[in-house]
Design an enzyme around this catalytic site. Structure first.
Site, PDB file in Angstrom:
ATOM      1  N   GLU A  34       0.848  -1.186   0.000  1.00 51.29           N
ATOM      2  CA  GLU A  34       0.000   0.000   0.000  1.00 51.29           C
ATOM      3  C   GLU A  34       0.885   1.238   0.000  1.00 51.29           C
ATOM      4  OE1 GLU A  34      -3.915   1.994   2.059  1.00 51.29           O
ATOM      5  OE2 GLU A  34      -2.957   0.330   3.091  1.00 51.29           O
TER       6      GLU A  34
ATOM      7  N   CYS B 130      -6.460   0.911   2.583  1.00 56.88           N
ATOM      8  CA  CYS B 130      -7.433   2.015   2.565  1.00 56.88           C
ATOM      9  C   CYS B 130      -7.268   2.911   1.340  1.00 56.88           C
ATOM     10  CB  CYS B 130      -7.323   2.832   3.843  1.00 56.88           C
ATOM     11  SG  CYS B 130      -7.763   1.897   5.327  1.00 56.88           S
TER      12      CYS B 130
ATOM     13  N   ASN C  52     -11.923  -3.559   0.534  1.00 56.87           N
ATOM     14  CA  ASN C  52     -10.717  -3.734   1.328  1.00 56.87           C
ATOM     15  C   ASN C  52     -11.007  -4.172   2.754  1.00 56.87           C
ATOM     16  OD1 ASN C  52      -8.020  -3.331   2.470  1.00 56.87           O
ATOM     17  ND2 ASN C  52      -8.902  -1.487   3.351  1.00 56.87           N
ATOM     18  N   GLU C  53     -11.597  -3.308   3.537  1.00 60.14           N
ATOM     19  CA  GLU C  53     -11.766  -3.578   4.970  1.00 60.14           C
ATOM     20  C   GLU C  53     -13.176  -3.157   5.390  1.00 60.14           C
ATOM     21  OE1 GLU C  53      -8.187  -3.459   8.089  1.00 60.14           O
ATOM     22  OE2 GLU C  53      -9.111  -1.502   7.806  1.00 60.14           O
TER      23      GLU C  53
END
Length: 656
Positions: free
Chosen positions: A45, A242, A373-374
């Site tokens: 990331e 993120c 993603n999350e």
């Protein structure tokens, strides 16, 4: 006399305890699970200056003048009586993806007028004898040609490299020149001087080392990619994190805007720029010079299976949590379908042809893709269903990675875990940022998971020495050793856990927002953390098949503060033992191996240890905690091993 006898007996008892041998059993003929080639991989990331200012080798900050302050990173300069002025021109109607360029008016009859660029974190890392390639997109506006003089200034102001360049066209064109640096410094600056009365337009002012990864022009920093290659990863997950979600949806990662000519890749602010009050970075942007084509090619280079993660119509739920209405989700879903075609389609398809035109006719063999993603909550489930139906209808063999939220337990985790299992999900992505003790305590986490359910991707994890998101977290040995203990549980349950990756990956020592991280670097050098060496040792010693390693018929997951697993490596005809001692005491252990016809007389031992649980590596002591190799004799099918306190050992025994 009685007192002396008592003390003698106590000492003898303590000596006997210290030298007592614990015997473990390995059933080398009873395969429990196959270890997937993807078992240990990399999570990437762009946080902590991982891309721009890090692995992407561009040395110029704000090369295309697209930051919110268009001249951020640049400083006007004059010398020898030179004079001029500069305007920032907005051409958003014609070039929305690259709206700004500068128009410089050189008004002095003599001398020089121009700009200096500060690079990333206050300088550019340059090396003596290294060749550098300067390039610019330019056009002359007046009747005479403005000349460019390029200089590299060292941290003491001395000129350590220079070149000349004269653009000639009155239409936009790219010009380049190469020169060598005469000194090594982490804090050089680039000066672009202009001379000769006239008007010139400039854009995409760039400086790259010639020596990049695989020497690709405009490529990646070779030493940092080598760190990744040395992990021998099974997969590369990209672009995050993120970053995928964005703080708001217009700040999300859009893969189609990151391929093709770099001057047509739309810059955006990095969502980590001011996320943490303890480390604001208002000059942190994404140029996408490291885009999806580069990610795919890097994965291919290092032998890793690509795992792209795409936005599912949700911004980061820790920030705005913006949602795309379900009836407006089609463009997001189409992005996923088009990406699979880009990766795997042939030249007869629209996106396969684009990949071919970009210089890669062979497919990238994409086998899996992440949806979100999350994320968490019912709103994620609604969007996941739409994505999954569309992807599986067109590409039934592509596996979908599904998020289980940011935590390994709690109501959000439970909702997603239960729902996705009932819907027959392929791969569930679990994340854990927790204290070191949590990792030791959870070495049995997957022992009782459903063997017939979805596979597990331990997608983001790192032991936190203080607390999650705390700037005082350290990459110390206790954290790394605790991760090793936890990873024995991942490997022991390889029939459930198919993938795992530490996160985050990279951090600039002067530009980090989050800690701990796997690899730290400055403008010239890098070092691997103890955590890196744990990851590397598991990866290069994973073997192909898990076999039982037990103590009193139980998996070794905390008894005597020890953790262990064993595997066969059918490629090399070896038995691989991993043993972690998290206690303050040395241990003498033996392994009774059944189901084998015997081993060669010597085994190789790799030891990773430190005298203190607080030990760390650094730029000045990069190998303070690093692997040491040795050999050990074995007798028949019994191996005796002395295991130091706070240590991780890997033993490889070659079959006769």
């Amino acid at each position: 006399m009685l007192k002396r006898t008592f003390l003698t007996l106590c000492a003898a008892g303590a000596f006997a305890m210290a030298n007592a041998q614990t015997q473990y059993t390995i059933a080398a003929d009873k395969v429990k699970a196959h270890i997937q080639p993807t078992m240990y991989g990399i999570f990437f990331e762009d946080i902590n200056l991982a891309a721009d200012g890090g692995v992407y080798a561009e040395l110029v900050k704000n090369r295309s003048f697209e930051f919110n302050m268009p001249l951020m990173g640049w400083k006007e300069q004059k010398k020898d009586g030179g004079d001029g002025r500069t305007e920032v021109i907005n051409r958003a109607v014609e070039r929305p993806e690259n709206a700004h360029f500068i128009k410089s008016y050189i008004t002095g009859d003599a001398g020089f007028y121009g700009f200096s660029n500060e690079g990333f974190r206050g300088g550019m890392g340059v090396k003596e004898g290294e060749e550098y390639s300067f390039s610019v997109i330019a056009k002359q506006e007046g009747d005479t040609n403005v000349k460019l003089n390029i200089e590299l200034h060292g941290d003491n102001g001395d000129i350590i490299g220079k070149a000349e360049l004269t653009p000639t066209d009155k239409e936009w064109n790219r010009y380049s020149v190469k020169f060598k640096s005469t000194a090594t410094t982490p804090k050089a600056q680039l000066y672009v001087w202009m001379s000769g009365k006239g008007v010139i337009d400039l854009d995409m002012i760039s400086l790259f080392p010639e020596h990049t990864w695989k020497n690709r022009p405009g490529g990646l920093r070779a030493d940092l990619v080598q760190r990744l290659a040395d992990l021998k990863p099974g997969f590369l997950r990209f672009p995050g994190g993120c970053i995928v979600e964005g703080r708001e949806l217009n700040n999300r990662y859009q893969w189609k805007k990151t391929i093709g000519p770099v001057d047509k890749r739309e810059n955006i602010i990095n969502r980590w720029n001011t996320e943490f009050k303890h480390r604001p970075a208002p000059d942190y942007y994404q140029t996408f010079g490291l885009g999806f084509m580069e990610y795919f090619m890097t994965a291919e280079d290092i032998g890793a299976s690509p795992l792209p993660i795409l936005n599912c119509g949700m911004a980061c739920e820790f920030n705005t949590g913006e949602l795309v209405p379900l009836d407006k989700l089609d463009p997001y879903v189409q992005d996923a379908l088009d990406l699979i075609e880009f990766a795997n389609g042939d030249a007869s398809t629209k996106w396969g042809k684009l990949r071919t035109d970009l210089g890669h006719p062979a497919p990238f063999n994409l086998k899996m893709i992440g949806v979100g993603n999350e994320q968490w909550g019912p709103q994620y489930i609604d969007r996941w269903k739409i994505f999954t139906k569309a992807i599986k209808t067109k590409y039934p063999d592509v596996k979908i990675v599904s998020a289980l939220g940011p935590s390994p337990e709690g109501k959000e985790f439970d909702l997603l875990n239960k729902t996705f299992r009932s819907l027959g999900a392929d791969i569930l992505d679990e994340h854990y940022y927790a204290p070191a003790k949590w990792f030791r305590d959870n070495a049995r986490r997957y022992d009782n998971y459903d063997r017939k359910g979805p596979k597990i991707f331990a997608g983001e994890y790192a032991a936190q020495s203080v607390s999650t998101v705390n700037p005082d977290n350290k990459n110390n040995w206790e954290c790394a050793l605790s991760e090793a203990a936890f990873m024995t549980g991942l490997e022991r349950n390889a029939d459930v856990v198919n993938m795992a990756s530490y996160a985050p990956l990279f951090a600039h020592v002067e530009g980090w927002q989050w800690t701990p991280n796997l690899i730290w670097f400055d403008n010239l050098k890098s070092y691997a953390t103890p955590n890196y060496y744990v990851q590397q040792l598991f990866s290069i010693n994973k073997g192909t098949d898990v076999v039982p390693l037990t103590l009193n018929n139980e998996a070794v997951a905390g008894q005597n503060d020890s953790y262990a697993t064993a595997s066969l490596d059918k490629n090399t005809n070896e038995l691989v033992i991993k043993f972690v001692n998290t206690s303050t005491s040395a241990q003498n252990v033996s392994f009774k191996i059944t189901g084998s016809k015997g081993y060669q007389k010597q085994a190789t031992v790799t030891t990773l240890k430190a005298d203190s649980k607080d030990a760390e590596n650094s730029l000045t002591a990069p190998t303070a905690v690093s692997p040491v190799e040795s050999t050990i004799d074995i007798s028949g099918n019994t191996l005796k091993l002395a295991v130091e306190p706070y240590s991780f050992k890997i033993v490889r025994l070659k079959n006769k």
